[in-house]
Write a protein that holds these residues in place. Structure first.
Motif, PDB file in Angstrom:
ATOM      1  N   UNK A   1      13.964 -31.402  85.146  1.00 27.08           N
ATOM      2  CA  UNK A   1      14.755 -31.821  86.308  1.00 27.08           C
ATOM      3  C   UNK A   1      13.908 -32.065  87.549  1.00 27.08           C
ATOM      4  N   UNK A   2      12.701 -31.495  87.581  1.00 21.93           N
ATOM      5  CA  UNK A   2      11.816 -31.644  88.733  1.00 21.93           C
ATOM      6  C   UNK A   2      10.597 -32.470  88.326  1.00 21.93           C
ATOM      7  N   UNK A   3      10.537 -33.745  88.706  1.00 22.49           N
ATOM      8  CA  UNK A   3       9.376 -34.542  88.304  1.00 22.49           C
ATOM      9  C   UNK A   3       8.097 -34.029  88.950  1.00 22.49           C
ATOM     10  N   UNK A   4       6.989 -34.303  88.284  1.00 22.55           N
ATOM     11  CA  UNK A   4       5.695 -33.962  88.869  1.00 22.55           C
ATOM     12  C   UNK A   4       5.431 -34.860  90.074  1.00 22.55           C
ATOM     13  N   UNK A   5       4.529 -34.419  90.919  1.00 21.77           N
ATOM     14  CA  UNK A   5       4.180 -35.247  92.069  1.00 21.77           C
ATOM     15  C   UNK A   5       3.521 -36.550  91.605  1.00 21.77           C
ATOM     16  N   UNK A   6       2.783 -36.490  90.508  1.00 22.20           N
ATOM     17  CA  UNK A   6       2.168 -37.706  89.958  1.00 22.20           C
ATOM     18  C   UNK A   6       3.248 -38.704  89.550  1.00 22.20           C
ATOM     19  N   UNK A   7       4.344 -38.216  88.945  1.00 18.63           N
ATOM     20  CA  UNK A   7       5.457 -39.088  88.548  1.00 18.63           C
ATOM     21  C   UNK A   7       6.081 -39.737  89.785  1.00 18.63           C
ATOM     22  N   UNK A   8       6.274 -38.953  90.840  1.00 18.04           N
ATOM     23  CA  UNK A   8       6.856 -39.513  92.069  1.00 18.04           C
ATOM     24  C   UNK A   8       5.908 -40.534  92.679  1.00 18.04           C
ATOM     25  N   UNK A   9       4.618 -40.252  92.639  1.00 22.47           N
ATOM     26  CA  UNK A   9       3.635 -41.214  93.141  1.00 22.47           C
ATOM     27  C   UNK A   9       3.668 -42.506  92.326  1.00 22.47           C
TER      28      UNK A   9
END
Length: 234
Positions: A44-52
């Protein structure tokens, strides 16, 4: 009158391209991205790399909201900008920011919180209305923060209420709690019987997941969007 449908919990279990394709097909969609300093990369919480990666692959065409959890919520309510600094340029991706208090009483510094939120030009802040922290929403409204509220009497547990509440006056309202592909059609009708011509949005999270909560299931998301499409008003 539903104008927007928020699907919350997109994470590393899906590809950015698949999310973009779904968003293009359903322009009324908003994607709620859960953010917690201790949960990046968990389900449910994407990684920061995924958000980037999301930022790098055409996020401008998406309606995005940032759903803050955990310590980041406590920081914001006390007027600390830790989540804003943590996200950096990623913070600019989100038109709306939801502050998830999850039915737990929270301390807050009204003056510092209002000062911080009003400085976030162009952002709308969503406060959960759950019979627990109404004074936080009241302080934000009185302070001139651009804000809205989400009804979720299950506090994020994905449980249907016995009755949907009527919308509040003079503030945008969203509805969540227990909605699923199986009940969405009938529940939207019940919600609309309460809201009439008032513009609202719908939020879903728990019941669009599969594989023991590991997968953000785009087939379920698509099913829900197809159901909702006949109720959407621009």
């Amino acid at each position: 009158m539903i104008t927007k449908f928020t699907m919350t919990g997109a994470d590393n279990s899906i590809s950015i391209s698949d999310l973009n394709d779904m968003a293009y097909r359903f322009p009324f969609s908003e994607w709620g991205i859960l953010v917690s300093g201790k949960q990046y990369g968990n389900k449910r919480f994407p990684s920061k790399i995924w958000i980037e990666q999301l930022r790098n692959e055409g996020w401008e065409g998406l309606n995005l909201s940032c759903h803050l959890c955990g310590q980041f919520v406590r920081d914001i309510l006390m007027g600390h900008d830790a989540p804003i600094r943590d996200l950096g340029i990623l913070w600019d991706m989100f038109a709306r920011v939801q502050i998830n208090t999850h039915g737990i009483p929270h301390s807050f510094d009204a003056m510092k919180m209002v000062e911080l939120l009003k400085a976030q030009t162009g952002k709308e802040f969503i406060f959960q209305y759950d019979n627990c922290n109404a004074e936080i929403l009241e302080a934000a409204i009185n302070g001139g923060v651009k804000c809205s509220t989400l009804f979720d009497l299950s506090h994020g547990a994905g449980v249907l209420p016995t009755e949907w509440p009527r919308p509040l006056n003079n503030i945008s309202c969203g509805y969540a709690g227990g909605l699923s592909p199986d009940n969405l059609d009938s529940q939207i009708q019940l919600i609309e019987s309460k809201v009439g011509e008032t513009k609202i949005w719908i939020d879903m999270e728990t019941h669009v997941r599969s594989n023991n909560d590991v997968l953000f299931d785009l087939s379920k998301v698509e099913q829900c969007f197809n159901i909702a499409a006949k109720y959407i008003t621009a």
